[in-house]
Write a protein that holds these residues in place. Structure first.
Motif, short mmCIF file in Angstrom:
data_model
loop_
_atom_site.label_atom_id
_atom_site.label_comp_id
_atom_site.label_asym_id
_atom_site.label_seq_id
_atom_site.Cartn_x
_atom_site.Cartn_y
_atom_site.Cartn_z
N UNK A 70 0.84 -1.20 0.00
CA UNK A 70 0.00 0.00 0.00
C UNK A 70 0.87 1.25 0.00
N UNK A 71 1.94 1.24 0.77
CA UNK A 71 2.85 2.39 0.81
C UNK A 71 3.46 2.64 -0.57
N UNK A 72 3.81 1.56 -1.27
CA UNK A 72 4.35 1.69 -2.62
C UNK A 72 3.33 2.32 -3.56
N UNK A 73 2.09 1.86 -3.46
CA UNK A 73 1.04 2.35 -4.35
C UNK A 73 0.68 3.80 -4.07
N UNK A 74 0.67 4.18 -2.81
CA UNK A 74 0.37 5.58 -2.47
C UNK A 74 1.47 6.50 -2.99
N UNK A 75 2.72 6.07 -2.91
CA UNK A 75 3.81 6.85 -3.49
C UNK A 75 3.65 6.92 -5.01
N UNK A 76 3.27 5.80 -5.62
CA UNK A 76 3.01 5.81 -7.06
C UNK A 76 1.89 6.80 -7.40
N UNK A 77 0.94 6.97 -6.49
CA UNK A 77 -0.18 7.88 -6.72
C UNK A 77 0.20 9.35 -6.56
N UNK A 78 1.43 9.60 -6.08
CA UNK A 78 1.90 10.98 -5.99
C UNK A 78 2.11 11.50 -4.59
N UNK A 79 1.82 10.68 -3.58
CA UNK A 79 2.09 11.09 -2.20
C UNK A 79 3.58 10.93 -1.90
N UNK A 80 4.10 11.78 -1.04
CA UNK A 80 5.46 11.55 -0.55
C UNK A 80 5.43 10.34 0.39
N UNK A 81 6.59 9.77 0.68
CA UNK A 81 6.60 8.64 1.59
C UNK A 81 6.08 9.03 2.98
N UNK A 82 6.50 10.17 3.56
CA UNK A 82 5.91 10.57 4.85
C UNK A 82 4.39 10.74 4.79
N UNK A 83 3.86 11.25 3.68
CA UNK A 83 2.41 11.37 3.54
C UNK A 83 1.75 9.99 3.47
N UNK A 84 2.37 9.08 2.76
CA UNK A 84 1.83 7.72 2.65
C UNK A 84 1.81 7.05 4.02
N UNK A 85 2.87 7.24 4.79
CA UNK A 85 2.92 6.67 6.14
C UNK A 85 1.80 7.24 7.00
N UNK A 86 1.55 8.54 6.90
CA UNK A 86 0.49 9.18 7.68
C UNK A 86 -0.87 8.60 7.33
N UNK A 87 -1.12 8.36 6.05
CA UNK A 87 -2.38 7.75 5.62
C UNK A 87 -2.56 6.39 6.27
N UNK A 88 -1.46 5.67 6.43
CA UNK A 88 -1.49 4.31 6.98
C UNK A 88 -1.24 4.27 8.48
N UNK A 89 -1.27 5.41 9.14
CA UNK A 89 -1.03 5.40 10.59
C UNK A 89 -1.87 6.47 11.29
N UNK A 90 -1.40 7.70 11.32
CA UNK A 90 -2.05 8.72 12.14
C UNK A 90 -3.47 9.04 11.68
N UNK A 91 -3.69 9.09 10.36
CA UNK A 91 -5.05 9.38 9.88
C UNK A 91 -6.05 8.38 10.44
#
Length: 469
Positions: A383-404
C-alpha cells in the motif's frame, strides 16, 4: 535531557504483557528499557523524515525520541543499532478482513483464515487493524481475545460486525436483513458482544442506513460502507462516517439511478466514462469533506494484472498450492485484457490524491478478497508503494497508513505516530524507502507495546497456509 529525567515525565505501564511459549518463539526483543539508535525516523505526522535519531522505550512506551547526538541512553538499556534503517509507526490499517475471498468462477468463497491472517498482517507492520466487515464475527472476536491475552501473535483488532445487507448477491456467509428494524437488532446484538464498528453493504435502503447510524452513533461507534444502492452523497447526508474503496463503488454518476436500487453492472462503466478532472466528482469530494466523511483507499485489491505482480507486494509462498494454481490461472487469463480496468485504477489513484489535497481524510487497507491476489501483510507494505506511485510523498503515505486512521478511531493519543508518551508500536525497516520505495518490503522487527516480533519468522510460519486456515 537525560533519560532519568525523561522517565519522570512519562506514565508507564507497570505490568509487562505475558506471552505463551508459542508466541515467545516470534519475539526477538523484549526489554524494560530499549534504545533504537542511529535510525531514520518517519514519524507518521506527514512531516519530513529525520536522520540519525534515537528512540528510547521504557516499559512499552516511547520515553524519548530525538537526535542521537543529544539523546542520553541509560547503561541498563538494551541497544539496537539502526544505522541504515528506517523506523515508521506501527501501521493502522482499516480494511483488513480475517477471511480470504476468491472470485474464481463460479463461486464466491469467504474463507476465514484465523491462523494465517493475523500473523501476516502483523508481520507486514500492521499493529492495529479494523476488519471492515466480518463473515464470522464470533471468530474475529475470539481471535482478538487470544491476541490481547498473549496466546496468539497479531495486531490489535477493531472487530467490525457482520455485513448489514439485504438479499442481493449470492453470498451465503451473510445473514440478510429485511427491514430497518432488523438492521438495528443486528447492530445491537453484535455491539453487546464486543464489535466496535459496523459496515453496511451494497443493497440496503436509506432507512436501513439511518437506523444503523442512529444506533451506532448513540453508542459512540462508527459506520462505514461499501455502497451501491445508496449514493455517496446520500450516505453523507445521513451521517455515515466512512466510505470504503475510495471512489470505485460510487454510484453517484450512474445515469437514471433509482433510489434504493443498486445499479449493479452500471457503476464501473459510469466511472470509466468520467474525465479524471471531472467537476462533478470534485463537487462530490467537497461535499464529503464538508460532511467529515473519511475515505478508505484499498488499492491492492483493484490492482490490474497487466504490467503488475501476480501477488501485489509479493507473497506467493504464502498461498496453498491449489489456491496458488487457481489464482495464477485467473491472473494469466487477465493479462493484456484489462486495459480499461488499468485506466480506472490510475484514475482512482488521482482521485484519492485530489481528495487528500483538498483536505479530505484518507486511510488505507488491503481487502484480501477479489480474485485472491491480495495477501495480508505483503499487501499492507505494498500500500505504501502504491500511495507513493499515486503521488504522495513517503511521509504522507505513512500518515495515511497510521495517524489518519488512529485519529479516525479516536486512538491518536496512544498510537499512529512516533511521539513521546505514546505506545511503542513501531516498524523497523532495513533500508531507506524514501530513496527506494521497495525497501518497505524489508520489515525486520515489528514492535507492539515495545515488544519486538521477528517479521521474517512470522511470515515464514504460515507459508503455504493461505486458503487453508
Amino acid at each position: 535531557m537525560g533519560i532519568l529525567f525523561v522517565a519522570s515525565l512519562v506514565s508507564y505501564q507497570t505490568n509487562a504483557q505475558q506471552f505463551t511459549s508459542f508466541v515467545k518463539q516470534f519475539i526477538s526483543v523484549n526489554a524494560d528499557t530499549l534504545a533504537l539508535i542511529h535510525a531514520k525516523i518517519v514519524d507518521g505526522t506527514g512531516n519530513a523524515s529525520k536522520n540519525d535519531q534515537t528512540i528510547i522505550i521504557i516499559k512499552g512506551r516511547i520515553a524519548k525520541a530525538g537526535n542521537s547526538a543529544t539523546t542520553t541512553v541509560s547503561q541498563s538499556a538494551k541497544v539496537i543499532d539502526c544505522s541504515g534503517k528506517t523506523i515508521i509507526p506501527g501501521m493502522v490499517m482499516m480494511h483488513e478482513h480475517l477471511f480470504y475471498g476468491e472470485s474464481l468462477p463460479p463461486n464466491y468463497l469467504g474463507l476465514e483464515m484465523p491462523i494465517s491472517f493475523p500473523r501476516l498482517y502483523f508481520a507486514g507492520g500492521a499493529t492495529t487493524i479494523r476488519t471492515a466487515g466480518s463473515t464470522e464475527p464470533q471468530t474475529d472476536l475470539n481471535i482478538k481475545k487470544s491476541i490481547d491475552a498473549g496466546s496468539m501473535p497479531g495486531p490489535d483488532i477493531d472487530v467490525t460486525g457482520p455485513y448489514i445487507e439485504r438479499e442481493f448477491l449470492p453470498i451465503p456467509e451473510i445473514q440478510f436483513i429485511k427491514s430497518p428494524g432488523e438492521a438495528e437488532k443486528e447492530v445491537a446484538y453484535w455491539m453487546e458482544r464486543g464489535c466496535t464498528s459496523f459496515k453496511v453493504y451494497m443493497n440496503i435502503t436509506k432507512d436501513d442506513l439511518k437506523a444503523v447510524i442512529t444506533l451506532a452513533h448513540k453508542n459512540n461507534l462508527k459506520v462505514t460502507g461499501h455502497l451501491c444502492s445508496i449514493t455517496y452523497r446520500e450516505a453523507a447526508e445521513l451521517g455515515i462516517d466512512n466510505l470504503e474503496h475510495g471512489f470505485i463503488p460510487s454510484s453517484d454518476f450512474v445515469t437514471g439511478k433509482k433510489v434504493n436500487v443498486c445499479a449493479f453492472g452500471a457503476v464501473t462503466p459510469s466511472l470509466k466514462k468520467l474525465d479524471v478532472n471531472n467537476e462533478a466528482m470534485k463537487d462530490l469530494m467537497k461535499f464529503l469533506i464538508e460532511k467529515k466523511v473519511t475515505l478508505t483507499s484499498t488499492l491492492p485489491v483493484f490492482e490490474p494484472a497487466t504490467g503488475r505482480e501476480m501477488i501485489p507486494g509479493g507473497g506467493e509462498n504464502a498461498l496453498a498450492l491449489q489456491v496458488k494454481e487457481a489464482v495464477e490461472k485467473t491472473y494469466n487469463g487477465s493479462l493484456g485484457k484489462d486495459s480499461s480496468d488499468a485506466a480506472l485504477f490510475k484514475k482512482e489513484m488521482v482521485w484519492e490524491k485530489q481528495f487528500a489535497d483538498m483536505g479530505g481524510r484518507l486511510m488505507a487497507g488491503v481487502d484480501p478478497t477479489g480474485n485472491g491476489r491480495t495477501i495480508p501483510g505483503y499487501a499492507d507494505r505494498h500500500v505504501l508503494e502504491l500511495l507513493v506511485e499515486a503521488g504522495f510523498t513517503f511521509p504522507q503515505a505513512v500518515k495515511i497508513c497510521s495517524l489518519n486512521a488512529a485519529e479516525y478511531l479516536g486512538r491518536d493519543k496512544e498510537i499512529g505516530s512516533i511521539a513521546e508518551g505514546k505506545r511503542a508500536d513501531l516498524v523497523l525497516i532495513n533500508g531507506d524507502p524514501e530513496k527506494e520505495i521497495k525497501a518497505v518490503r524489508n520489515t525486520e522487527i515489528v514492535f507492539k507495546n515495545g515488544v519486538g516480533f521477528d517479521s521474517k519468522k512470522l511470515f515464514e510460519s504460515v507459508n503455504g497456509k493461505v486458503g487453508l486456515y
